[in-house]
Each structure stands twice: as structure tokens, then as C-alpha cells.
Write an enzyme that holds these catalytic residues in place. Structure first.
Site, PDB file in Angstrom:
ATOM      1  CB  CYS A 151      -0.724  -0.319   1.369  1.00 36.33           C
ATOM      2  SG  CYS A 151      -2.085  -1.715   1.014  1.00 36.33           S
TER       3      CYS A 151
HETATM    4  N1  LIG Z   1      -2.503  -6.065   1.912  1.00 34.34           N
HETATM    5  C1  LIG Z   1      -3.188  -5.482   2.711  1.00 34.34           C
HETATM    6  O1  LIG Z   1      -2.814  -5.386   3.422  1.00 34.34           O
HETATM    7  C2  LIG Z   1      -4.478  -4.713   2.241  1.00 34.34           C
HETATM    8  C3  LIG Z   1      -4.931  -3.631   2.750  1.00 34.34           C
HETATM    9  C4  LIG Z   1      -5.417  -2.183   2.460  1.00 34.34           C
HETATM   10  C5  LIG Z   1      -5.965  -2.479   1.007  1.00 34.34           C
HETATM   11  N2  LIG Z   1      -5.290  -3.409   0.298  1.00 34.34           N
HETATM   12  C6  LIG Z   1      -5.666  -3.234  -1.475  1.00 34.34           C
HETATM   13  O2  LIG Z   1      -7.005  -4.518  -1.557  1.00 34.34           O
HETATM   14  C7  LIG Z   1      -5.738  -4.603  -2.948  1.00 34.34           C
HETATM   15  C8  LIG Z   1      -5.599  -6.186  -2.882  1.00 34.34           C
HETATM   16  O3  LIG Z   1      -4.637  -6.386  -1.944  1.00 34.34           O
HETATM   17  P1  LIG Z   1      -3.911  -8.362  -1.669  1.00 34.34           P
HETATM   18  O4  LIG Z   1      -3.206  -7.952  -0.664  1.00 34.34           O
HETATM   19  O5  LIG Z   1      -5.147  -8.776  -1.314  1.00 34.34           O
HETATM   20  O6  LIG Z   1      -3.211  -8.543  -2.377  1.00 34.34           O
HETATM   21  P2  LIG Z   1      -3.061 -10.169  -2.900  1.00 34.34           P
HETATM   22  O7  LIG Z   1      -2.295 -10.383  -4.818  1.00 34.34           O
HETATM   23  O8  LIG Z   1      -2.928 -11.247  -2.103  1.00 34.34           O
HETATM   24  O9  LIG Z   1      -4.388 -10.793  -3.602  1.00 34.34           O
HETATM   25  C9  LIG Z   1      -4.663 -10.541  -4.366  1.00 34.34           C
HETATM   26  C10 LIG Z   1      -5.615 -11.712  -4.779  1.00 34.34           C
HETATM   27  O10 LIG Z   1      -6.504 -11.798  -6.679  1.00 34.34           O
HETATM   28  C11 LIG Z   1      -6.157 -12.752  -6.884  1.00 34.34           C
HETATM   29  N3  LIG Z   1      -6.648 -12.474  -8.438  1.00 34.34           N
HETATM   30  C12 LIG Z   1      -5.775 -11.241  -9.040  1.00 34.34           C
HETATM   31  N4  LIG Z   1      -6.058 -11.379 -10.402  1.00 34.34           N
HETATM   32  C13 LIG Z   1      -7.990 -11.982 -10.762  1.00 34.34           C
HETATM   33  C14 LIG Z   1      -8.335 -12.382 -11.292  1.00 34.34           C
HETATM   34  N5  LIG Z   1      -8.702 -11.175 -12.507  1.00 34.34           N
HETATM   35  N6  LIG Z   1      -9.794 -12.841 -10.972  1.00 34.34           N
HETATM   36  C15 LIG Z   1      -9.701 -13.612  -9.407  1.00 34.34           C
HETATM   37  N7  LIG Z   1      -8.573 -12.637  -8.730  1.00 34.34           N
HETATM   38  C16 LIG Z   1      -7.722 -12.650  -9.091  1.00 34.34           C
HETATM   39  C17 LIG Z   1      -4.624 -12.763  -6.934  1.00 34.34           C
HETATM   40  O11 LIG Z   1      -4.448 -14.547  -7.573  1.00 34.34           O
HETATM   41  C18 LIG Z   1      -4.723 -12.599  -5.895  1.00 34.34           C
HETATM   42  O12 LIG Z   1      -4.911 -14.214  -5.341  1.00 34.34           O
HETATM   43  C19 LIG Z   1      -5.118  -4.376  -3.653  1.00 34.34           C
HETATM   44  O13 LIG Z   1      -5.794  -3.322  -4.340  1.00 34.34           O
HETATM   45  C20 LIG Z   1      -4.116  -3.554  -2.427  1.00 34.34           C
HETATM   46  O14 LIG Z   1      -4.000  -2.835  -2.546  1.00 34.34           O
HETATM   47  C21 LIG Z   1      -4.166  -3.941   0.475  1.00 34.34           C
END
Ligand SMILES: NC(=O)c1ccc[n+]([C@@H]2O[C@H](COP(=O)([O-])OP(=O)(O)OC[C@H]3O[C@@H](n4cnc5c(N)ncnc54)[C@H](O)[C@@H]3O)[C@@H](O)[C@H]2O)c1
Length: 452
Positions: A290
Site C-alpha cells: 500500500c
Molecule cells: N494487503 C493489505 O494489507 C491491503 C490493505 C488495504 C488495501 N489493500 C488493497 O487491496 C487490494 C488487494 O490486495 P491484496 O493484498 O489482497 O492482494 P493479494 O495479491 O494478496 O491478493 C490478490 C488476489 O487476487 C487474485 N487475482 C488477481 N487477478 C484476478 C482475477 N482477474 N480474478 C480473480 N482473482 C484474481 C490473485 O491471484 C490473488 O490471490 C489491492 O488493491 C491492495 O492495494 C491491501
């Protein structure tokens, strides 16, 4: 029945299904954000289906396994018993009443927003969208993404000419759209997930109401804002606030080091002010998905409005310099021991981007390892959360975690991530030289310690 009445029926049906925990919830993207969210809905007895293109994740979950350290397999088993399952089959989306999208939003190689995960997901969902469904985007992104990027794809590519509900007039050929940012703080055990208020911006008031009702089932407080763009901007403000304040203390730390002042002592003292001060702490550089990434979504978008976000750029410059500062501190510390960096044996302690978590994304440790290797150092690492570091988007280290025996063999130990598991007294006693980027050795007086 008139068209408006039929549409209101769709809305009323969904609200009542949500209230009765009968609404089926589809979560797309089962990563750090999506999987815990799926488990929260499942705990509240909603029928939940997880969607992910990563078939290994899907198989692991369907075997009741977990791939996220802080989520025990026991929790997946409980959710499976409650009916939770995972799939890569998007056609099942038409059975969902609500779809929540939690896919990644990284930066590309030019440091610009990479929205391909959101657009790919929208293309995949569109053929399965049906009237009366609620679609919520959670991925962090710049203001306008939901309305300008996602909604047009859903409208253009669905099979029956459905439109997203806008304004107050309802039609039976509409689906509902909202944006609601994720605010999780990985590793934070002081605030329960359900106590983190959930900001929600619907495309119209009905979408807001539906999303507030849905999230209100698992969060204690929902905070509706006027539009998806307002909700998107809220998330960016929160992360930019952190990014800029961390840059501020990182810069002041560099000054304090020159002035022979202890920045940590000063932050602790300033924190006793009961108003108007919130502590931020310096470190070896920003990490995580982030804070190092999201601010640049806004600076990119700002250019469209002929606007330069100077705070973000300056903060980025200071924060990205920090691993170079760590390198300089290691070189200087070795020099004082009459040792060159070239050939020095160096142990990096902690590679996760912050303490007590299993997330390596954008970790400054990776940059520090690469910088040290470029100078000819023989680098080893230890991290209880990572037995191996392979290839990521920006690195290819192929390193195995070493054990913590014989710490005296290293010319220098660098504390990059201050995991709670480490016995810092032993590390200082047994090591020859310890460069501490996190103040993990606070309170210890020993000439081997170099605080940087
Ligand atoms: N990790 C955090 O602490 C956090 C906190 C706040 C916001 N975010 C935001 O949340 C969002 C997700 O982050 P995350 O950390 O969970 O990412 P991540 O990489 O852990 O998980 C994302 C998942 O999406 C899947 N994916 C990708 N393309 C796809 C598709 N077309 N269809 C289905 N699945 C698909 C991937 O395989 C993966 O399992 C991002 O925008 C991030 O900035 C993350």
C-alpha cells in the site's frame, strides 16, 4: 407491476436477503484482503464463494488449507463447514447476490498505475452480471476508477444490456455499484477487524444503502460518502498521510544522526502531547503493497488535471533513499572495524516489510540485500516467516533462510525487520557488529550497536 415497482422489488429483495444472511456473497481475489473478508462473511453465516485465478489457492482452500500465515487452517475448516468454497469458474458469479472485488493494484515498470487486474476482472464478470446484483470494488485505486473504468466495461460487455443504477429513478434492468476501500493493518492485534469503520461510496443512494447493509453485517460501523470517487480518494488520503509522515521522520532521523540526537527518544517524548501529535517511526524504507504504491496512483491521476502532487513526490524521494542510507551505514560501520564491504559476511535479520507478518511485497530488505550484493558482500538472511526467497516482480534472489547459530561468523548483522521472536540481547552479545534500522536494541548500551 410498473418498471419502477419491479426495480424497487429487486432492491427490497436484496436488502431483505442481506438482513436475513441469505444473500450469497462472491469474493473475487482471495489474497491478504479477500480471504479474511470471505471468512468474516462466512462467520456471519452468509453463503460465501471465493473466486481466484490462482488454482493453487483455490485447491488449498477447498482442502481446508491456508496459505496466509496468520490465518489458521482451522478457520478455513470452519468456513468450509459453513458452506464456503473457492472456484476459478466465473460463470458461478451469476448466482451471487453481491460481488466484492479484491484484486491487486500495483505500479507498472514506469511507476504508473497498473489497472490490468481490475479491468481483467471486470471483463470476466461482465457476461455474468444480472439485474439487482451489487458489485463492490475494494482494491485501492485513484478517484474515478469505479465509475470511469469498471462500470463502462460491466455495462458494455454484459449480455442483456444492463446498466449501473444512477440517480434516484430505479429500473429493473439495473445492477448496483459501490466502492469501499479495505483498511486492514496486517499484524495489528490491537483493533479487531470488525471495529474498523468501513467507508462506502455508492454510485447512487440505493447502491450505498445496499453496500452499507452488506458491510454493516460484519463491521460495527459503516461510513457512507457521496460517491465512489470520494471513497477512493479517502483511502488515498489515509495512505498518503502515512507516506508523507513517515518520510518526515525518516528525514528528521538523518538530521538527528548528524546532530547526535536519538530520534526515537524524541518521538516518544513528543508522543506524550495529548493533542495534535501522532507518532510515526523511521525505518529502512517503505514496504508493503500500500504505502509505497498507492500515493503514486494519485500523482498519476493528478497530471490529468494539470496538477503536481509535490508532497507525494518528495516523500517518495526520501523514502526510496532509505535503503541506500542503510547501505552507507553498513559500509561505514565495517570501515570503522577496518573491513571492506567487498567480501564481508552480512546477515540480514528480518525480510518481511514489517514485524510479525509474512508479507514480502515491496520490502526494503530486498533492495538492501541487492545493494549489499552489488558491493560484493556475501549476504545471508533469516526470517521466521520466509524459509526461501525466490523470484518476485522486481527481484530474483533465490536465497534460503539460514539458521541463527554461530552469529559471530558474520562481519555485520543488519536488523531490517524487528520481529518479536528475536532475542536481541543474544544477537548483540554473539554478533561482531549490529546495524539496527528499527531501534530493536533500544535500552542496550554496547559499542557493537550502530543505530541507523
Ligand atoms: N494487503 C493489505 O494489507 C491491503 C490493505 C488495504 C488495501 N489493500 C488493497 O487491496 C487490494 C488487494 O490486495 P491484496 O493484498 O489482497 O492482494 P493479494 O495479491 O494478496 O491478493 C490478490 C488476489 O487476487 C487474485 N487475482 C488477481 N487477478 C484476478 C482475477 N482477474 N480474478 C480473480 N482473482 C484474481 C490473485 O491471484 C490473488 O490471490 C489491492 O488493491 C491492495 O492495494 C491491501
Amino acid at each position: 407491476m410498473t418498471t419502477h415497482a419491479a426495480a424497487d422489488t429487486l432492491f427490497d429483495q436484496l436488502i431483505s436477503k442481506i438482513r436475513q444472511r441469505r444473500a450469497s456473497v462472491g469474493i473475487i481475489g482471495l489474497g491478504y484482503v479477500g480471504l479474511p473478508l470471505a471468512l468474516l462473511y462466512s462467520e456471519q453465516r452468509f453463503p460465501v464463494t471465493g473466486f481466484d485465478i490462482d488454482t493453487r489457492k483455490v485447491e488449498t482452500l477447498n482442502r481446508s488449507g491456508s496459505y496466509i500465515y496468520r490465518i489458521a487452517a482451522e478457520e478455513i475448516r470452519a468456513a468450509r463447514a459453513q458452506g464456503f468454497s473457492a472456484t476459478s469458474d466465473y460463470s458461478l458469479l451469476s448466482k451471487m447476490d453481491a460481488i466484492i472485488i479484491c484484486v491487486p493494484t500495483p505500479l507498472d515498470e514506469h511507476h504508473e498505475p497498473d489497472l490490468s487486474f481490475i479491468t481483467n476482472t471486470a471483463h470476466s464478470i461482465a457476461p455474468h452480471v444480472r439485474a439487482g446484483q451489487l458489485v463492490v470494488l475494494e482494491s485501492t485505486t485513484y478517484p474515478g476508477t469505479t465509475e470511469e473504468i469498471m462500470v463502462p466495461i460491466l455495462e458494455k460487455e454484459n449480455k442483456t444490456g444492463l446498466l449501473a443504477a444512477r440517480g434516484d429513478q430505479s429500473k429493473e434492468t439495473e445492477f448496483f455499484v459501490a466502492f469501499s476501500p479495505e483498511r486492514e493493518d496486517p499484524g495489528n492485534t490491537t483493533v479487531a477487524r470488525r471495529d474498523i469503520p468501513k467507508v462506502i461510496g455508492g454510485l447512487n443512494s440505493k447502491a450505498s444503502e445496499l453496500a452499507c447493509t452488506l458491510y454493516g453485517s460484519i463491521f460495527n460501523r459503516t461510513v457512507p460518502v457521496s460517491s465512489p470517487a470520494a471513497a477512493e480518494m479517502t483511502k488515498l488520503l489515509e495512505n498518503i498521510y502515512r507516506c508523507v509522515n513517515i518520510a518526515l521522520v525518516n528525514e528528521l532521523k538523518l538530521l538527528c544522526l548528524r546532530m547526535n540526537l536519538d530520534i526515537w527518544e524524541i518521538i516518544d517524548a513528543a508522543s506524550t502531547k495529548p493533542f495534535g501529535f501522532h507518532p510515526f517511526y523511521p525505518g529502512p524504507g517503505l514496504g508493503g503493497h500500500c504505502i509505497p504504491v498507492d500515493p503514486f496512483y494519485l500523482s498519476w491521476k493528478a497530471k490529468e488535471w494539470d496538477f503536481r502532487t509535490r508532497f507525494i513526490e518528495l516523500a517518495g524521494e526520501i523514502n526510496t533513499h532509505m535503503p541506500y542510507h542503510v547501505l552507507a551505514a553498513v559500509v561505514g560501520a565495517l570501515n570503522r572495524h577496518k573491513k571492506p564491504i567487498n567480501g564481508a559476511r552480512i546477515l540480514i535479520l528480518g525480510v518481511a516489510y514489517k514485524k510479525d507478518i509474512d508479507d514480502l511485497r515491496e520490502s526494503p530488505a530486498l533492495t538492501i540485500i541487492e545493494l549489499l550484493q552489488k558491493e560484493g558482500a556475501a549476504v545471508s538472511y533469516h526470517d521466521p516467516y520466509f524459509p526461501f526467497i525466490g523470484k518476485g516482480r522486481k527481484y530474483d534472489l533465490q536465497m534460503k533462510c539460514t539458521d541463527l547459530k554461530d552469529l559471530g561468523q558474520y562481519d555485520c548483522i543488519v536488523i531490517v525487520t524487528d520481529h518479536s521472536d528475536y532475542d536481541y540481547r543474544r544477537i548483540v552479545e554473539e554478533g561482531q557488529l549490529v546495524v539496527d534500522t528499527r531501534n530493536a536494541t533500544r535500552g542496550m548500551q554496547n559499542s557493537k550497536i550502530v543505530r541507523c
